[in-house]
Scaffold this active site. Structure first.
Site, mmCIF file in Angstrom:
data_model
loop_
_atom_site.group_PDB
_atom_site.id
_atom_site.type_symbol
_atom_site.label_atom_id
_atom_site.label_comp_id
_atom_site.label_asym_id
_atom_site.label_seq_id
_atom_site.Cartn_x
_atom_site.Cartn_y
_atom_site.Cartn_z
ATOM 1 N N ASN A 1 0.871 -1.187 0.000
ATOM 2 C CA ASN A 1 0.000 0.000 0.000
ATOM 3 C C ASN A 1 0.901 1.228 0.000
ATOM 4 O O ASN A 1 1.444 1.617 1.029
ATOM 5 C CB ASN A 1 -0.887 -0.034 1.252
ATOM 6 C CG ASN A 1 -1.858 1.129 1.294
ATOM 7 O OD1 ASN A 1 -1.797 2.053 0.478
ATOM 8 N ND2 ASN A 1 -2.760 1.088 2.249
ATOM 9 N N ARG B 1 -2.797 -1.965 -3.207
ATOM 10 C CA ARG B 1 -4.018 -1.190 -2.994
ATOM 11 C C ARG B 1 -3.952 0.037 -3.895
ATOM 12 O O ARG B 1 -2.969 0.769 -3.876
ATOM 13 C CB ARG B 1 -4.096 -0.750 -1.542
ATOM 14 C CG ARG B 1 -5.252 0.169 -1.313
ATOM 15 C CD ARG B 1 -5.332 0.646 0.104
ATOM 16 N NE ARG B 1 -6.511 1.472 0.244
ATOM 17 C CZ ARG B 1 -6.515 2.648 0.870
ATOM 18 N NH1 ARG B 1 -5.422 3.112 1.427
ATOM 19 N NH2 ARG B 1 -7.618 3.332 0.955
ATOM 20 N N HIS C 1 -13.470 2.414 0.428
ATOM 21 C CA HIS C 1 -13.442 1.323 1.421
ATOM 22 C C HIS C 1 -14.035 0.046 0.813
ATOM 23 O O HIS C 1 -14.506 -0.828 1.540
ATOM 24 C CB HIS C 1 -14.279 1.643 2.682
ATOM 25 C CG HIS C 1 -13.673 2.657 3.600
ATOM 26 N ND1 HIS C 1 -14.449 3.523 4.337
ATOM 27 C CD2 HIS C 1 -12.391 2.955 3.915
ATOM 28 C CE1 HIS C 1 -13.666 4.294 5.064
ATOM 29 N NE2 HIS C 1 -12.409 3.978 4.823
ATOM 30 N N ARG D 1 -12.697 14.382 9.060
ATOM 31 C CA ARG D 1 -13.486 14.816 7.902
ATOM 32 C C ARG D 1 -14.920 15.101 8.318
ATOM 33 O O ARG D 1 -15.505 14.379 9.120
ATOM 34 C CB ARG D 1 -13.488 13.743 6.808
ATOM 35 C CG ARG D 1 -12.140 13.577 6.140
ATOM 36 C CD ARG D 1 -12.260 12.606 4.960
ATOM 37 N NE ARG D 1 -11.027 11.859 4.819
ATOM 38 C CZ ARG D 1 -10.960 10.553 4.562
ATOM 39 N NH1 ARG D 1 -12.059 9.851 4.393
ATOM 40 N NH2 ARG D 1 -9.793 9.976 4.452
ATOM 41 N N GLU E 1 -8.506 -5.823 5.125
ATOM 42 C CA GLU E 1 -8.311 -5.431 3.721
ATOM 43 C C GLU E 1 -7.077 -6.103 3.120
ATOM 44 O O GLU E 1 -7.078 -6.493 1.950
ATOM 45 C CB GLU E 1 -8.186 -3.906 3.627
ATOM 46 C CG GLU E 1 -9.504 -3.217 3.876
ATOM 47 C CD GLU E 1 -9.373 -1.730 4.158
ATOM 48 O OE1 GLU E 1 -9.082 -1.376 5.320
ATOM 49 O OE2 GLU E 1 -9.556 -0.932 3.230
#
Ligand code: ADP
Length: 398
Positions: free
Chosen positions: A8, A87, A176, A237, A381
């Site tokens: 990643n 990813r 996601h 956020r 993940e």
């Protein structure tokens, strides 16, 4: 033994895990950070020998070379890596599933760069450096957006001039996706549901938060949009705000677009409301000690999640299970309870004891037998990326 390397890549860092090809658990994982700065360093965590840290010199390429050099200390060899799974944040409308990387795929990922200008180029950097160092090593790209490509038009279109969708690709993409796909497959299996007949709500609550409605194994609606800023309240956020907020802030405070974007991404959410922290653990503790901002941030977080889950249910005609996942969803009984209490209309009856144990003794279930089912399912993940990489390698070799 052959291995899958899960990679990643960020702009100045990368995370990695090394999975035996037939296993869902990595033998090592780690992080290289502050790359191309004097503070560059790497951390490797081994299941056998714990945590190792060392300084690095250089950027991604040098860090990968350093990792390759270190592997024998863990009785591993880079030559045993059969495939790399990367990813990649944004696959636009081009990628609805994971793919084996080739020149054509690289060009198509690059075309998605304008949709994720911070992330995609960094993800591509990882792929490019590895293919430069190991040109014959198969690499697979796994997209955060791919799972949501099954959204129907009515769920992905914004009510703005259609031309903006047609010419600029402005639409809801969702993110996601790898986590939502992993958790939904796991739920379908645990609940013994049929692959083509299941209806789930999934709340992924980490630093970033998003919720998805899954029907018959496919994503049919999700809260994140063109970017990961839309939807739920997150660590820093804002999630949804009135689109006129930009104009208001410019008129009244003279803020630039860049300033507003930064505030909505980095200074809002749990941090913005609490004026204390983006970290839920800190907020829970502060709230118990009477911190008003922390209490308020938690209230808004839970209410907005419940409200969005209710909105997502418009895409379903029953709920087989509501699944909580991500750092907050997996570990925090109080937050889950609040969300389900807010959704009492949906028939959730929390079993306090099962909820406290995060459903460990009941294969994830945290509600009473008579209740609409809610479960805790830890996401993974990396394991999903490893699984895709392995599958595509096999298909490629067949
Ligand atoms: P990321 O999105 O970066 O992968 P995680 O999924 O690890 O993040 O989630 C991070 C969030 O999970 C933080 O807000 C953290 O406080 C919260 N979290 C982790 N463990 C707990 C816990 N035991 N109780 C409450 N919140 C927790």
């Amino acid at each position: 033994m052959q291995y899958v390397l899960v990679f990643n890549s960020g702009s100045s860092s990368f995370k990695f895990s090394l999975f035996p090809i037939d296993s869902a658990s990595p033998v090592i994982n780690g992080l290289a950070e502050n790359l191309s700065t004097p503070e560059a360093s790497m951390k490797i965590v081994s299941t056998e020998s714990g945590t190792h840290r060392f300084d690095l010199d250089g950027g991604h390429k040098e860090a990968i070379a350093a990792l390759v050099e270190k592997l024998p200390e863990f009785n591993l060899a880079f030559e045993d890596v059969a495939v790399v799974g990367h990813r990649v944040v944004h696959g636009g409308e081009t990628f609805s599933q994971s793919v084996m990387v080739n020149e054509h795929v690289l060009e198509d990922i690059e075309k998605c760069n304008s949709l994720a200008p911070l992330h995609n180029p960094a993800n591509l950097l990882g792929i490019n450096v590895l293919s430069e160092l190991y040109p014959s090593l198969p690499q697979v790209a796994v997209f955060d957006t791919a799972f949501h490509q099954t959204l129907p038009e009515k769920a992905y279109l914004y009510a703005i001039p259609y031309q903006l969708y047609r010419e600029q690709g402005v639409r809801r993409y969702g993110f996601h996706g790898t986590s939502h796909r992993y958790v939904s497959e796991e739920a379908i299996q645990r609940l013994g549901l049929v692959a083509g007949d299941n209806q789930l709500l999934i709340a992924h609550m980490g630093n970033g938060c998003s919720a998805t409605a899954v029907r018959d194994g496919q994503s049919v609606d999700t809260t994140m949009g063109l970017t990961p800023l839309e939807g739920l309240v997150m660590g820093t956020r804002s999630g949804d705000v009135d689109p006129s907020l930009h104009q208001f802030l410019q008129n009244n405070l003279g803020w630039s677009l860049q300033k507003i974007t930064d505030v909505l991404n980095r200074e809002s959410g749990l941090l913005g409301i609490s004026e204390l922290s983006n970290d839920m653990r800190t907020l829970i503790q502060a709230s118990e000690e009477g911190h008003k901002g922390a209490k308020l941030a938690i209230e808004v977080f839970c209410f907005r999640l419940a409200r969005q889950l209710a909105a997502l249910s418009a895409s379903l005609n029953r709920i087989d299970a509501l699944i909580f996942t991500g750092g907050i969803g997996e570990n925090n009984a109080a937050i889950r309870r609040k969300v389900m209490q807010q959704m009492s209309l949906f028939g959730f009856k929390v079993d306090a004891e099962l909820n406290e144990q995060h459903g460990k003794s009941t294969n994830g279930r945290i509600t009473m037998e008579t209740s609409t089912c809610a479960m805790v399912i830890p996401t993974d993940e990396e394991a999903m990326i490893a699984r895709d990489a392995r599958r595509l390698l096999e298909e490629n070799n067949a």
